[in-house]
Design a protein around this motif. Structure first.
Motif, PDB file in Angstrom:
ATOM      1  N   ALA A 131       0.825  -1.203   0.000  1.00 56.65           N
ATOM      2  CA  ALA A 131       0.000   0.000   0.000  1.00 56.65           C
ATOM      3  C   ALA A 131       0.864   1.260   0.000  1.00 56.65           C
ATOM      4  O   ALA A 131       0.578   2.234  -0.710  1.00 56.65           O
ATOM      5  CB  ALA A 131      -0.935   0.000   1.216  1.00 56.65           C
ATOM      6  N   ALA A 132       1.928   1.247   0.793  1.00 57.31           N
ATOM      7  CA  ALA A 132       2.830   2.393   0.848  1.00 57.31           C
ATOM      8  C   ALA A 132       3.528   2.598  -0.491  1.00 57.31           C
ATOM      9  O   ALA A 132       3.667   3.730  -0.973  1.00 57.31           O
ATOM     10  CB  ALA A 132       3.862   2.188   1.960  1.00 57.31           C
ATOM     11  N   GLU A 133       3.969   1.507  -1.111  1.00 54.79           N
ATOM     12  CA  GLU A 133       4.645   1.596  -2.401  1.00 54.79           C
ATOM     13  C   GLU A 133       3.687   2.093  -3.480  1.00 54.79           C
ATOM     14  O   GLU A 133       4.040   2.933  -4.323  1.00 54.79           O
ATOM     15  CB  GLU A 133       5.199   0.214  -2.781  1.00 54.79           C
ATOM     16  CG  GLU A 133       6.284   0.234  -3.830  1.00 54.79           C
ATOM     17  CD  GLU A 133       5.774  -0.021  -5.235  1.00 54.79           C
ATOM     18  OE1 GLU A 133       6.529   0.168  -6.187  1.00 54.79           O
ATOM     19  OE2 GLU A 133       4.592  -0.412  -5.366  1.00 54.79           O
ATOM     20  N   ASN A 134       2.462   1.602  -3.440  1.00 55.34           N
ATOM     21  CA  ASN A 134       1.449   2.037  -4.403  1.00 55.34           C
ATOM     22  C   ASN A 134       1.161   3.527  -4.274  1.00 55.34           C
ATOM     23  O   ASN A 134       1.067   4.251  -5.275  1.00 55.34           O
ATOM     24  CB  ASN A 134       0.145   1.267  -4.191  1.00 55.34           C
ATOM     25  CG  ASN A 134       0.261  -0.204  -4.567  1.00 55.34           C
ATOM     26  OD1 ASN A 134       1.168  -0.593  -5.298  1.00 55.34           O
ATOM     27  ND2 ASN A 134      -0.641  -1.014  -4.058  1.00 55.34           N
ATOM     28  N   SER A 135       1.009   3.980  -3.040  1.00 58.96           N
ATOM     29  CA  SER A 135       0.642   5.377  -2.799  1.00 58.96           C
ATOM     30  C   SER A 135       1.711   6.340  -3.300  1.00 58.96           C
ATOM     31  O   SER A 135       1.402   7.461  -3.703  1.00 58.96           O
ATOM     32  CB  SER A 135       0.402   5.609  -1.302  1.00 58.96           C
ATOM     33  OG  SER A 135      -0.711   4.863  -0.855  1.00 58.96           O
ATOM     34  N   SER A 136       2.964   5.897  -3.272  1.00 59.62           N
ATOM     35  CA  SER A 136       4.042   6.760  -3.736  1.00 59.62           C
ATOM     36  C   SER A 136       4.019   6.920  -5.251  1.00 59.62           C
ATOM     37  O   SER A 136       4.624   7.844  -5.792  1.00 59.62           O
ATOM     38  CB  SER A 136       5.397   6.198  -3.301  1.00 59.62           C
ATOM     39  OG  SER A 136       5.676   4.978  -3.964  1.00 59.62           O
ATOM     40  N   ARG A 137       3.312   6.028  -5.944  1.00 61.37           N
ATOM     41  CA  ARG A 137       3.267   6.063  -7.402  1.00 61.37           C
ATOM     42  C   ARG A 137       1.935   6.612  -7.916  1.00 61.37           C
ATOM     43  O   ARG A 137       1.894   7.422  -8.818  1.00 61.37           O
ATOM     44  CB  ARG A 137       3.503   4.653  -7.967  1.00 61.37           C
ATOM     45  CG  ARG A 137       4.873   4.104  -7.609  1.00 61.37           C
ATOM     46  CD  ARG A 137       5.077   2.698  -8.133  1.00 61.37           C
ATOM     47  NE  ARG A 137       6.393   2.198  -7.758  1.00 61.37           N
ATOM     48  CZ  ARG A 137       7.509   2.436  -8.429  1.00 61.37           C
ATOM     49  NH1 ARG A 137       7.472   3.183  -9.516  1.00 61.37           N
ATOM     50  NH2 ARG A 137       8.668   1.944  -8.023  1.00 61.37           N
ATOM     51  N   GLU A 138       0.847   6.118  -7.352  1.00 58.82           N
ATOM     52  CA  GLU A 138      -0.492   6.557  -7.769  1.00 58.82           C
ATOM     53  C   GLU A 138      -1.445   6.353  -6.599  1.00 58.82           C
ATOM     54  O   GLU A 138      -1.469   5.266  -6.010  1.00 58.82           O
ATOM     55  CB  GLU A 138      -0.962   5.744  -8.977  1.00 58.82           C
ATOM     56  CG  GLU A 138      -2.311   6.182  -9.517  1.00 58.82           C
ATOM     57  CD  GLU A 138      -2.734   5.356 -10.728  1.00 58.82           C
ATOM     58  OE1 GLU A 138      -3.942   5.373 -11.039  1.00 58.82           O
ATOM     59  OE2 GLU A 138      -1.881   4.696 -11.333  1.00 58.82           O
ATOM     60  N   PRO A 139      -2.215   7.372  -6.193  1.00 54.52           N
ATOM     61  CA  PRO A 139      -3.076   7.262  -5.020  1.00 54.52           C
ATOM     62  C   PRO A 139      -4.048   6.090  -5.117  1.00 54.52           C
ATOM     63  O   PRO A 139      -4.541   5.747  -6.194  1.00 54.52           O
ATOM     64  CB  PRO A 139      -3.835   8.601  -5.021  1.00 54.52           C
ATOM     65  CG  PRO A 139      -2.954   9.530  -5.777  1.00 54.52           C
ATOM     66  CD  PRO A 139      -2.292   8.692  -6.837  1.00 54.52           C
ATOM     67  N   HIS A 140      -4.309   5.478  -3.978  1.00 58.43           N
ATOM     68  CA  HIS A 140      -5.290   4.402  -3.912  1.00 58.43           C
ATOM     69  C   HIS A 140      -6.700   4.972  -4.033  1.00 58.43           C
ATOM     70  O   HIS A 140      -6.952   6.123  -3.689  1.00 58.43           O
ATOM     71  CB  HIS A 140      -5.172   3.651  -2.586  1.00 58.43           C
ATOM     72  CG  HIS A 140      -4.115   2.597  -2.571  1.00 58.43           C
ATOM     73  ND1 HIS A 140      -4.298   1.370  -3.144  1.00 58.43           N
ATOM     74  CD2 HIS A 140      -2.862   2.592  -2.065  1.00 58.43           C
ATOM     75  CE1 HIS A 140      -3.211   0.631  -2.974  1.00 58.43           C
ATOM     76  NE2 HIS A 140      -2.319   1.365  -2.333  1.00 58.43           N
ATOM     77  N   THR A 141      -7.621   4.141  -4.476  1.00 58.00           N
ATOM     78  CA  THR A 141      -9.033   4.532  -4.486  1.00 58.00           C
ATOM     79  C   THR A 141      -9.580   4.414  -3.071  1.00 58.00           C
ATOM     80  O   THR A 141      -8.973   3.770  -2.206  1.00 58.00           O
ATOM     81  CB  THR A 141      -9.844   3.638  -5.425  1.00 58.00           C
ATOM     82  OG1 THR A 141      -9.842   2.287  -4.898  1.00 58.00           O
ATOM     83  CG2 THR A 141      -9.268   3.633  -6.831  1.00 58.00           C
ATOM     84  N   HIS A 142     -10.736   5.016  -2.844  1.00 55.02           N
ATOM     85  CA  HIS A 142     -11.377   4.897  -1.527  1.00 55.02           C
ATOM     86  C   HIS A 142     -11.653   3.436  -1.200  1.00 55.02           C
ATOM     87  O   HIS A 142     -11.428   2.996  -0.061  1.00 55.02           O
ATOM     88  CB  HIS A 142     -12.684   5.691  -1.506  1.00 55.02           C
ATOM     89  CG  HIS A 142     -12.504   7.170  -1.628  1.00 55.02           C
ATOM     90  ND1 HIS A 142     -11.799   7.912  -0.705  1.00 55.02           N
ATOM     91  CD2 HIS A 142     -12.939   8.054  -2.575  1.00 55.02           C
ATOM     92  CE1 HIS A 142     -11.812   9.189  -1.066  1.00 55.02           C
ATOM     93  NE2 HIS A 142     -12.484   9.296  -2.196  1.00 55.02           N
TER      94      HIS A 142
END
Length: 320
Positions: A131-142
């Motif tokens: 989740a942290a790695e994803n957020s640094s690249r493209e925000p997560h959906t709700h």
């Protein structure tokens, strides 16, 4: 498939540049990692990966970027299982890069392989890292953040057996730290874990049916069986008086429903408020003593205690 760290690779395919072939020495910076060129079919998405939605337009952009300048960061994978003499690997980090490779019709992808295997079971530390790695690249959906919050809280509770006191607090602190957000932000998404699945989908809708988090929070606090009904009633109010009237209606109705059910309106016990005030008073006293430095005295301490003891509800509420 290559398992050596030093081998011939297509320079243009993976690293950009003009040479067709070049000896590339790939060294993993972390211990236990090795570089392998795997068939695209050998690499599998992690079933517990927090990212569930992938923006097709951005994947195409990433694919074009890889075609142009090469794969700048290798995906990380773990051995999953063997079947018919072929080894398969779950992606730990880099599913977008793997999917972009697929759009370019590539047959193989170079990956970093961790020494530890992974069988696809729920692993909270792995999920939070993803989740942290994803957020640094493209925000997560709700919806993705809600799912992560639910998994982390559930896992924390289950890991404690009968001693579940404090489990939710620990879990939500982990969620907040992972996304770099406040604890209040994590609390809101924990509330949204009680939202009806169909309404969760509306949080990420791109049309007029999109449900805002501000509207979803009061809805999530009532029984699931009543949530869709309240939202439909709110939409009728929107037709009469716009979004402001809809938001006011939903908030008031959800409070009324909770009151009839005997649910505390503030969502926390009086003892929680007392603990907050005690914590605040202690913080103020420590900061004042630090500020006064060597000039502190017993008279100063007594003055601080007296002042804090005389603070009224209005002052405390304002500071909280």
């Amino acid at each position: 498939m290559f398992s050596k760290e030093k081998y011939i690779v297509n320079k243009t395919d993976y690293f950009g540049g003009s040479m067709d072939k070049k000896v590339a020495t790939l060294k993993a910076r972390s211990g236990g990692l090795k570089v392998m060129e795997l068939s695209m079919d050998q690499v599998l998405p992690d079933p517990n990966q927090p990212r569930k939605r992938f923006n097709q337009a951005k994947l195409i952009e990433l694919s074009q970027s890889i075609d142009s300048v090469g794969l700048q960061q290798l995906p990380i994978v773990n051995f999953a299982y063997s079947k018919d003499g072929v080894d398969y690997y779950y992606i730990k980090a880099g599913e977008r890069r793997w999917r972009a490779h697929g759009l370019s019709k590539r047959k193989t992808i170079v990956c970093l392989v961790e020494g530890e295997s992974y069988k696809g079971s729920v692993d909270v530390d792995r999920i939070l890292a993803q989740a942290a790695e994803n957020s640094s690249r493209e925000p997560h959906t709700h919806a993705e953040i809600i799912a992560v919050t639910h998994m982390v809280v559930t896992a924390e509770i289950e890991s404690r057996g009968d001693k579940v006191h404090g489990a939710v607090d620990v879990a939500l602190n982990k969620v907040a730290a992972t996304f770099g957000k406040s604890r209040g932000w994590a609390d809101n998404y924990y509330t949204l874990t009680r939202l009806h699945p169909e309404l969760v989908e509306l949080l990420d809708a791109e049309d007029d049916d999109r449900l805002s988090v501000l509207l979803a929070l009061p809805i999530a606090r009532i029984a699931t069986s009543l949530q869709k009904q309240l939202l439909e009633q709110g939409k009728k109010m929107r037709e009469k008086g716009g979004h402001a009237l809809m938001r006011s209606f939903i908030t008031q109705q959800s409070q009324a429903i909770r009151a009839r059910s005997g649910i505390p309106q503030r969502g926390r016990k009086p003892s929680d408020d007392k603990a907050n005030i005690v914590r605040l008073a202690g913080t103020l006293q420590r900061q004042s003593l630090a500020f006064i430095g060597d000039r502190r005295s017993s008279e100063h301490k007594d003055f601080m205690k007296k002042t804090l003891g005389q603070m009224g509800t209005i002052e405390v509420d304002g500071l909280l």
